[in-house]
Write a protein that holds these residues in place. Structure first.
Motif, PDB file in Angstrom:
ATOM      1  N   ILE A   1       0.756  -0.892  -0.217  1.00 32.90           N
ATOM      2  CA  ILE A   1       0.089  -0.232  -0.011  1.00 32.90           C
ATOM      3  C   ILE A   1       0.965   1.180   0.317  1.00 32.90           C
ATOM      4  O   ILE A   1       1.847   1.497   0.925  1.00 32.90           O
ATOM      5  N   PRO A   2       0.559   2.080  -1.127  1.00 36.63           N
ATOM      6  CA  PRO A   2       1.893   2.956  -0.875  1.00 36.63           C
ATOM      7  C   PRO A   2       1.074   4.649  -0.402  1.00 36.63           C
ATOM      8  O   PRO A   2      -0.100   4.337   0.456  1.00 36.63           O
ATOM      9  N   ALA A   3       1.725   5.273  -0.599  1.00 38.92           N
ATOM     10  CA  ALA A   3       1.378   6.902   0.439  1.00 38.92           C
ATOM     11  C   ALA A   3       0.188   7.184  -0.058  1.00 38.92           C
ATOM     12  O   ALA A   3      -0.126   6.797  -1.054  1.00 38.92           O
ATOM     13  N   ASP A   4      -0.630   7.513   1.327  1.00 37.91           N
ATOM     14  CA  ASP A   4      -1.914   8.009   1.088  1.00 37.91           C
ATOM     15  C   ASP A   4      -2.477   8.986  -0.670  1.00 37.91           C
ATOM     16  O   ASP A   4      -3.222   8.778  -1.238  1.00 37.91           O
ATOM     17  N   ASP A   5      -1.209  10.053  -0.717  1.00 38.46           N
ATOM     18  CA  ASP A   5      -1.043  11.182  -1.808  1.00 38.46           C
ATOM     19  C   ASP A   5      -0.154  10.872  -3.264  1.00 38.46           C
ATOM     20  O   ASP A   5      -0.340  11.177  -3.968  1.00 38.46           O
ATOM     21  N   TYR A   6      -0.159   9.063  -3.269  1.00 34.57           N
ATOM     22  CA  TYR A   6       0.447   8.754  -4.295  1.00 34.57           C
ATOM     23  C   TYR A   6       0.786   8.921  -4.929  1.00 34.57           C
ATOM     24  O   TYR A   6       1.127   9.754  -6.558  1.00 34.57           O
TER      25      TYR A   6
ATOM     26  N   ARG B   1     -13.454  -3.606  -4.042  1.00 29.51           N
ATOM     27  CA  ARG B   1     -12.193  -4.362  -2.965  1.00 29.51           C
ATOM     28  C   ARG B   1     -12.279  -3.416  -2.071  1.00 29.51           C
ATOM     29  O   ARG B   1     -11.495  -3.453  -0.904  1.00 29.51           O
ATOM     30  N   THR B   2     -11.554  -1.955  -2.381  1.00 26.25           N
ATOM     31  CA  THR B   2     -11.194  -1.291  -1.584  1.00 26.25           C
ATOM     32  C   THR B   2     -11.771  -0.660  -0.588  1.00 26.25           C
ATOM     33  O   THR B   2     -10.668   0.102  -0.265  1.00 26.25           O
ATOM     34  N   GLY B   3     -12.716  -0.900  -1.037  1.00 24.00           N
ATOM     35  CA  GLY B   3     -13.788   0.565  -0.164  1.00 24.00           C
ATOM     36  C   GLY B   3     -14.035   1.523  -1.230  1.00 24.00           C
ATOM     37  O   GLY B   3     -14.896   2.277  -0.565  1.00 24.00           O
ATOM     38  N   SER B   4     -14.304   1.358  -2.307  1.00 27.70           N
ATOM     39  CA  SER B   4     -14.501   2.438  -3.475  1.00 27.70           C
ATOM     40  C   SER B   4     -14.455   1.937  -4.620  1.00 27.70           C
ATOM     41  O   SER B   4     -14.088   0.869  -4.599  1.00 27.70           O
ATOM     42  N   TYR B   5     -15.582   2.223  -5.497  1.00 32.39           N
ATOM     43  CA  TYR B   5     -15.902   0.952  -6.105  1.00 32.39           C
ATOM     44  C   TYR B   5     -14.182   1.052  -6.971  1.00 32.39           C
ATOM     45  O   TYR B   5     -13.724   0.258  -7.550  1.00 32.39           O
TER      46      TYR B   5
ATOM     47  N   ALA C   1     -16.833  -3.438   2.187  1.00 36.07           N
ATOM     48  CA  ALA C   1     -15.756  -3.687   2.193  1.00 36.07           C
ATOM     49  C   ALA C   1     -15.044  -3.212   2.794  1.00 36.07           C
ATOM     50  O   ALA C   1     -13.997  -3.731   3.357  1.00 36.07           O
ATOM     51  N   LYS C   2     -15.372  -1.639   3.126  1.00 38.09           N
ATOM     52  CA  LYS C   2     -14.026  -0.998   4.339  1.00 38.09           C
ATOM     53  C   LYS C   2     -14.234  -1.005   5.753  1.00 38.09           C
ATOM     54  O   LYS C   2     -13.148  -1.697   6.003  1.00 38.09           O
ATOM     55  N   GLN C   3     -15.481  -1.115   6.257  1.00 41.59           N
ATOM     56  CA  GLN C   3     -15.649  -1.283   7.376  1.00 41.59           C
ATOM     57  C   GLN C   3     -15.468  -2.714   7.921  1.00 41.59           C
ATOM     58  O   GLN C   3     -14.357  -3.152   8.727  1.00 41.59           O
ATOM     59  N   LEU C   4     -15.457  -4.134   6.888  1.00 38.74           N
ATOM     60  CA  LEU C   4     -15.350  -5.158   6.918  1.00 38.74           C
ATOM     61  C   LEU C   4     -13.969  -5.721   7.240  1.00 38.74           C
ATOM     62  O   LEU C   4     -13.615  -6.518   7.791  1.00 38.74           O
ATOM     63  N   GLY C   5     -12.987  -5.229   6.606  1.00 40.84           N
ATOM     64  CA  GLY C   5     -12.077  -5.159   6.000  1.00 40.84           C
ATOM     65  C   GLY C   5     -11.095  -4.375   7.458  1.00 40.84           C
ATOM     66  O   GLY C   5      -9.911  -4.778   8.144  1.00 40.84           O
ATOM     67  N   ASP C   6     -11.282  -3.088   7.791  1.00 44.54           N
ATOM     68  CA  ASP C   6     -10.895  -3.077   8.830  1.00 44.54           C
ATOM     69  C   ASP C   6     -11.379  -3.833  10.157  1.00 44.54           C
ATOM     70  O   ASP C   6     -10.465  -3.470  11.199  1.00 44.54           O
ATOM     71  N   THR C   7     -12.246  -4.279   9.954  1.00 53.19           N
ATOM     72  CA  THR C   7     -12.474  -5.091  11.303  1.00 53.19           C
ATOM     73  C   THR C   7     -11.918  -5.820  11.555  1.00 53.19           C
ATOM     74  O   THR C   7     -11.639  -6.458  12.416  1.00 53.19           O
ATOM     75  N   ILE C   8     -11.120  -6.969   9.952  1.00 56.46           N
ATOM     76  CA  ILE C   8     -10.634  -8.366  10.061  1.00 56.46           C
ATOM     77  C   ILE C   8      -8.999  -7.803  10.373  1.00 56.46           C
ATOM     78  O   ILE C   8      -8.599  -8.486  11.287  1.00 56.46           O
ATOM     79  N   THR C   9      -8.868  -6.512   9.470  1.00 54.65           N
ATOM     80  CA  THR C   9      -7.426  -6.393  11.106  1.00 54.65           C
ATOM     81  C   THR C   9      -7.092  -6.053  11.513  1.00 54.65           C
ATOM     82  O   THR C   9      -6.045  -6.773  12.298  1.00 54.65           O
TER      83      THR C   9
ATOM     84  N   ASN D   1      -4.595  -3.144   5.294  1.00 56.48           N
ATOM     85  CA  ASN D   1      -5.294  -3.679   4.841  1.00 56.48           C
ATOM     86  C   ASN D   1      -5.671  -2.367   4.149  1.00 56.48           C
ATOM     87  O   ASN D   1      -5.345  -1.246   4.533  1.00 56.48           O
ATOM     88  N   LYS D   2      -6.197  -2.727   2.517  1.00 56.57           N
ATOM     89  CA  LYS D   2      -6.848  -1.415   1.636  1.00 56.57           C
ATOM     90  C   LYS D   2      -8.251  -2.303   1.728  1.00 56.57           C
ATOM     91  O   LYS D   2      -8.308  -3.220   0.531  1.00 56.57           O
ATOM     92  N   GLY D   3      -9.181  -2.104   2.896  1.00 57.66           N
ATOM     93  CA  GLY D   3     -10.706  -3.172   2.142  1.00 57.66           C
ATOM     94  C   GLY D   3     -10.507  -4.440   2.953  1.00 57.66           C
ATOM     95  O   GLY D   3      -9.843  -4.482   3.574  1.00 57.66           O
ATOM     96  N   LEU D   4     -11.404  -4.924   1.655  1.00 55.63           N
ATOM     97  CA  LEU D   4     -10.535  -6.274   1.728  1.00 55.63           C
ATOM     98  C   LEU D   4      -9.945  -6.779   1.452  1.00 55.63           C
ATOM     99  O   LEU D   4      -9.726  -7.968   0.323  1.00 55.63           O
ATOM    100  N   MET D   5      -8.227  -5.903   1.400  1.00 58.35           N
ATOM    101  CA  MET D   5      -7.016  -6.405   0.542  1.00 58.35           C
ATOM    102  C   MET D   5      -6.630  -6.476   1.897  1.00 58.35           C
ATOM    103  O   MET D   5      -5.625  -5.239   2.637  1.00 58.35           O
ATOM    104  N   ILE D   6      -6.184  -7.773   1.974  1.00 57.31           N
ATOM    105  CA  ILE D   6      -5.691  -7.658   3.897  1.00 57.31           C
ATOM    106  C   ILE D   6      -4.612  -8.291   4.081  1.00 57.31           C
ATOM    107  O   ILE D   6      -4.214  -9.585   2.977  1.00 57.31           O
ATOM    108  N   ALA D   7      -3.065  -8.637   5.014  1.00 53.87           N
ATOM    109  CA  ALA D   7      -1.951  -8.854   4.742  1.00 53.87           C
ATOM    110  C   ALA D   7      -1.596  -9.300   6.094  1.00 53.87           C
ATOM    111  O   ALA D   7      -1.750  -8.374   6.433  1.00 53.87           O
TER     112      ALA D   7
END
Ligand SMILES: *Cc1c(COP(=O)(O)O)cnc(C)c1O
Length: 394
Positions: free
Chosen positions: A193-198, A224-228, A301-309, A327-333
């Motif tokens: 996951i890059p910097a927020d402003d990348y 998948r990442t929390g927005s379309y 996806a955003k909410q669930l991804g953050d909860t799981i992480t 994570n970014k949404g439901l891409m979790i590592a």
């Protein structure tokens, strides 16, 4: 002779599934598995989703394919929905992520030629993955994907991921650059996951140099990442976006979306695909897009991804063998400090499907967007326990 009828391009688990329902897959022996991989980010709506099943069966009984020699109203409808959602102007349809990226790469080259650049160059990143065709594997930043397939396709220069200065250096040295092709989050590379402003910075550089900003959202797209699309969290518009995987929920479809001057580059005869955007695939994709939008599954996806992480952080975040949980949404590592290649096998035995990337050190999960809270809890508890037992035993 041990030659198998299926060419040996994958080392596979011996398990075979015969049906699925929601987040669950059932094997031929009747065992069930919580699917935290979604067929590699494809089945975002899970298995046997009624909206997709209905769309496919109804369309199959009516018309599957006509070819792009004729008007395809469902293709026009899908293009309309995707352009509405994305802020792009037009769409080319193919059958896979690699094909969507091929279209983007060709588009960038032709854009260069139109600007009078005879040998146009596209900037691509270390650690990237763009597909397995000759152009897309040449664009991919992973030697293992390229080795043995030289000569590679030329016209790419490489920069480190998440390094804006490196791009500026290329800008001042290479007058043939016409585009940047980049993933908003590197998926196959290990959920990097890059910097927020990348992406915002890349947008600025592309504007200053009249380059196309081309985003590979084959994996990050479709909620998948929390927005379309992932770039929507940066409030920018790219010039080209590619997507596939989650778009058809398992029906093969890929799309290359373009905006403004980029949308005018390809003209009749310059690109094509026999199956691309046929009625069956478009009916399925329309059902997927509408379900994601109507049920706001990107926000889920955003909410669930953050909860799981956060669940993983609570359970194993402090362990010495855990380097980072992200994570970014439901891409979790879950990045481990040492290789844990056996973990995919062990978790399969315990009834959870996930995979290992990033040189064997990254446990990657891409759960369906429709996963319930209790399934998410089961995922966190099961995978945490497996990692604890395996890593502590080593
Ligand atoms: C999977 C993937 C591709 C390739 O998609 P295929 O459908 O396998 O051709 C391209 N780019 C990214 C980012 C991917 O994750």
């Amino acid at each position: 002779m041990s030659t198998q009828p299926v060419m040996n391009t994958y080392s596979r688990f011996s398990v075979a599934f015969d049906h699925g329902e929601g987040c669950w897959l059932f094997d031929t022996d009747g065992n069930k598995y919580l699917d935290a991989l979604s067929g590699i980010a494809v089945c975002g709506l899970g298995h046997a989703h009624p909206a997709v099943t209905t769309a496919i069966s109804e369309q199959a009984s009516q018309l599957i394919h006509t070819s792009n020699l004729y008007t395809i109203p469902l293709q026009e409808q899908l293009a309309q929905r995707l352009t509405q959602i994305s802020g792009m102007d037009s769409v080319f349809f193919g059958n896979s992520g690699a094909e969507a990226n091929e279209a983007a790469i060709k588009l960038a080259r032709r854009y260069g030629h139109q600007k009078g650049i005879d040998l146009p160059v596209t900037i691509v990143m270390d650690g990237s993955f763009h597909g397995r065709t000759m152009a897309t594997l040449s664009a991919t930043g992973n030697r293992a994907v390229q080795a043995g397939f030289e000569p590679l396709v030329s016209g790419f220069v490489r920069a480190p991921y998440n390094d804006v200065e490196a791009i500026r250096t290329i800008a001042s040295n290479n007058p043939n650059v016409v585009a940047i092709l980049v993933e908003p989050v590197q998926g196959e590379g290990g959920v990097v996951i890059p910097a927020d402003d990348y992406l915002n910075q890349l947008r600025d550089i592309c504007d200053q140099n009249e380059w196309l900003l081309m985003l590979d959202e084959v994996q990050t797209g479709n909620g998948r990442t929390g927005s379309y699309f992932a770039y929507q969290q940066n409030n920018i518009l790219p010039d080209v976006v590619t997507t596939a995987k989650g778009l058809g929920n398992g029906v093969p479809i890929g799309a290359c979306l373009a905006r403004g001057k980029a949308a005018e580059v390809l003209s009749p005869g310059t690109h094509g695909s026999t199956y691309g955007g046929n009625p069956l695939c478009c009916a399925a994709a329309l059902a997927v897009v509408d379900t994601i939008s109507n049920e706001k599954l990107d926000q889920r996806a955003k909410q669930l991804g953050d909860t799981i992480t956060n669940g993983f952080r609570d359970q194993i975040g402090d362990a010495s063998y855990v380097k980072e949980i992200r994570n970014k949404g439901l891409m979790i590592a879950i990045e481990l400090s040492e290789a844990g290649s056996e973990l995919a096998v062990l978790s399969k035995v315990k009834g959870v499907l996930l995979n290992i990337t990033g040189g064997g050190k990254v446990v990657r999960m891409l759960p369906p967007l429709i996963m319930s809270d209790s399934e998410a809890e089961l995922l966190v508890n099961t995978v945490s326990r497996i990692i604890k037992v395996y890593m502590a035993d080593e």
